[in-house]
Design a protein around this motif. Structure first.
Motif, short mmCIF file in Angstrom:
data_model
loop_
_atom_site.label_atom_id
_atom_site.label_comp_id
_atom_site.label_asym_id
_atom_site.label_seq_id
_atom_site.Cartn_x
_atom_site.Cartn_y
_atom_site.Cartn_z
N CYS A 68 0.81 -1.22 0.00
CA CYS A 68 0.00 0.00 0.00
C CYS A 68 0.84 1.27 0.00
O CYS A 68 0.74 2.08 -0.90
CB CYS A 68 -0.94 -0.01 1.22
N GLY A 74 -3.73 3.35 -6.14
CA GLY A 74 -5.12 3.00 -5.92
C GLY A 74 -6.04 4.20 -6.05
O GLY A 74 -7.12 4.12 -6.65
N THR A 75 -5.62 5.34 -5.51
CA THR A 75 -6.40 6.57 -5.62
C THR A 75 -6.56 6.99 -7.06
O THR A 75 -7.66 7.36 -7.51
CB THR A 75 -5.72 7.69 -4.81
N ASP A 78 -8.88 4.59 -8.92
CA ASP A 78 -10.26 4.80 -8.50
C ASP A 78 -10.87 6.01 -9.21
O ASP A 78 -12.06 6.01 -9.54
CB ASP A 78 -10.30 5.00 -6.98
N ARG A 83 -12.07 -0.74 -10.18
CA ARG A 83 -12.24 -1.33 -8.86
C ARG A 83 -10.87 -1.73 -8.34
O ARG A 83 -10.13 -2.44 -9.01
CB ARG A 83 -13.16 -2.55 -8.92
N VAL A 84 -10.55 -1.30 -7.12
CA VAL A 84 -9.23 -1.54 -6.55
C VAL A 84 -9.36 -2.29 -5.23
O VAL A 84 -10.22 -1.96 -4.40
CB VAL A 84 -8.48 -0.20 -6.31
N THR A 85 -8.52 -3.28 -5.05
CA THR A 85 -8.37 -3.99 -3.77
C THR A 85 -6.90 -3.89 -3.37
O THR A 85 -6.02 -4.12 -4.20
CB THR A 85 -8.77 -5.47 -3.91
N HIS A 106 -13.93 3.88 0.33
CA HIS A 106 -14.66 2.74 -0.22
C HIS A 106 -13.75 1.70 -0.87
O HIS A 106 -14.21 0.61 -1.23
CB HIS A 106 -15.70 3.22 -1.24
N ILE A 107 -12.46 2.01 -1.04
CA ILE A 107 -11.54 1.01 -1.58
C ILE A 107 -11.33 -0.09 -0.55
O ILE A 107 -11.05 0.16 0.62
CB ILE A 107 -10.19 1.66 -1.96
N GLU A 108 -11.48 -1.34 -0.99
CA GLU A 108 -11.34 -2.48 -0.09
C GLU A 108 -9.87 -2.68 0.28
O GLU A 108 -9.02 -2.82 -0.60
CB GLU A 108 -11.89 -3.75 -0.74
N CYS A 109 -9.60 -2.72 1.58
CA CYS A 109 -8.24 -2.89 2.08
C CYS A 109 -8.21 -4.07 3.05
O CYS A 109 -9.07 -4.17 3.94
CB CYS A 109 -7.77 -1.63 2.80
#
Length: 248
Positions: A68, A74-75, A78, A83-85, A106-109
């Motif tokens: 990360c 990821g930003t 998005d 869709r980002v995990t 709302h990004i899955e972490c």
């Protein structure tokens, strides 16, 4: 530099800094810059824009990031509707990314080791990004053929691709080619995107449906330093590489 925060985690000390001249926010761990982004969460690191530019040449709409830092890739993804995990072994990274770098909530972490996460899921992603470091090194178990075989199994069978950030000290550093050799035992198409001649640089390994990739261009300019990033991004190029030429 202005220190915004300092965190002590089981994985070492993390500092969040602000650059006085540009206002960019920096994630520093163990003396290494892991992320640097502008006030909108857009990276100012050329290699992040290189990954972003490569993904833009694919049909990837579902991306897994292993590692990360500030989460700037990821930003950025998005913002384009991808869709980002994100998976990281350090929960502090997610707190920092959201509080200081603008990573959308709302990004899955998931707090997990990258290898263990791939073992646990059965989902297939359009792309997997490996950018996980402990200090200046990728953890050994994320550099094995076992890991890459598992990553291959978690990619879309038709168009999936893997992109890995590899640190190279100089042109004589064989580690990127050693990693490429491992990937070539699993994928038919493996390419190296590099900036030859530079010391201590980011090299990208890409594998999967990647033969059509062109050298990336700047698609989401950061504030203040866009010209510098664009100039550095222009140095990236695919270098000739074939498995039969490895380590000679």
């Amino acid at each position: 530099m202005i220190r915004l925060a300092k965190f002590h985690s089981e994985f070492g000390k993390i500092e969040v800094l602000r650059a006085k001249n540009t206002g960019s926010v920096i994630y520093r761990q163990g003396g290494f810059y892991q992320s640097e982004s502008d006030i909108n969460g857009v990276s100012v690191a050329p290699y992040i824009h290189a990954i972003f530019g490569l993904l833009a040449q694919t049909q990837a709409r579902d991306v897994l990031m292993i590692g990360c830092g500030g989460g700037s890739l990821g930003t950025m993804l998005d913002k384009t509707g991808v869709r980002v995990t994100i998976v990281d072994i350090n929960p502090t990274a997610f707190f920092i990314a959201r509080k200081y770098f603008g990573l959308p909530r709302h990004i899955e972490c998931y707090v997990a080791d990258g290898l263990n996460f791939l073992h646990a899921v059965r989902h297939r992603y359009d792309a997997i990004i490996l950018d996980a470091y402990t200090g200046g090194d990728i953890p050994d178990h994320l550099c094995t053929e076992t890991f890459f075989e598992l990553a291959h199994a978690r990619l879309d069978e038709t168009n999936g691709c893997l992109i890995s950030n590899i640190w190279a000290h100089n042109d004589r550093d064989q580690f990127p080619k050693e990693m490429a050799e491992k990937l070539s035992n699993i994928w038919t198409d493996v390419r190296l995107l590099d900036t030859p001649g530079l010391w201590d640089r980011n090299t990208l390994l890409v594998a999967g449906e990647v033969e059509h990739f062109n050298a990336p261009t700047l698609l989401m300019p950061p504030t203040d330093v866009a010209d510098d990033v664009a100039r550095d991004l222009e140095r990236f190029r695919f270098i000739p590489w074939r498995r039969s030429e490895q380590l000679v």
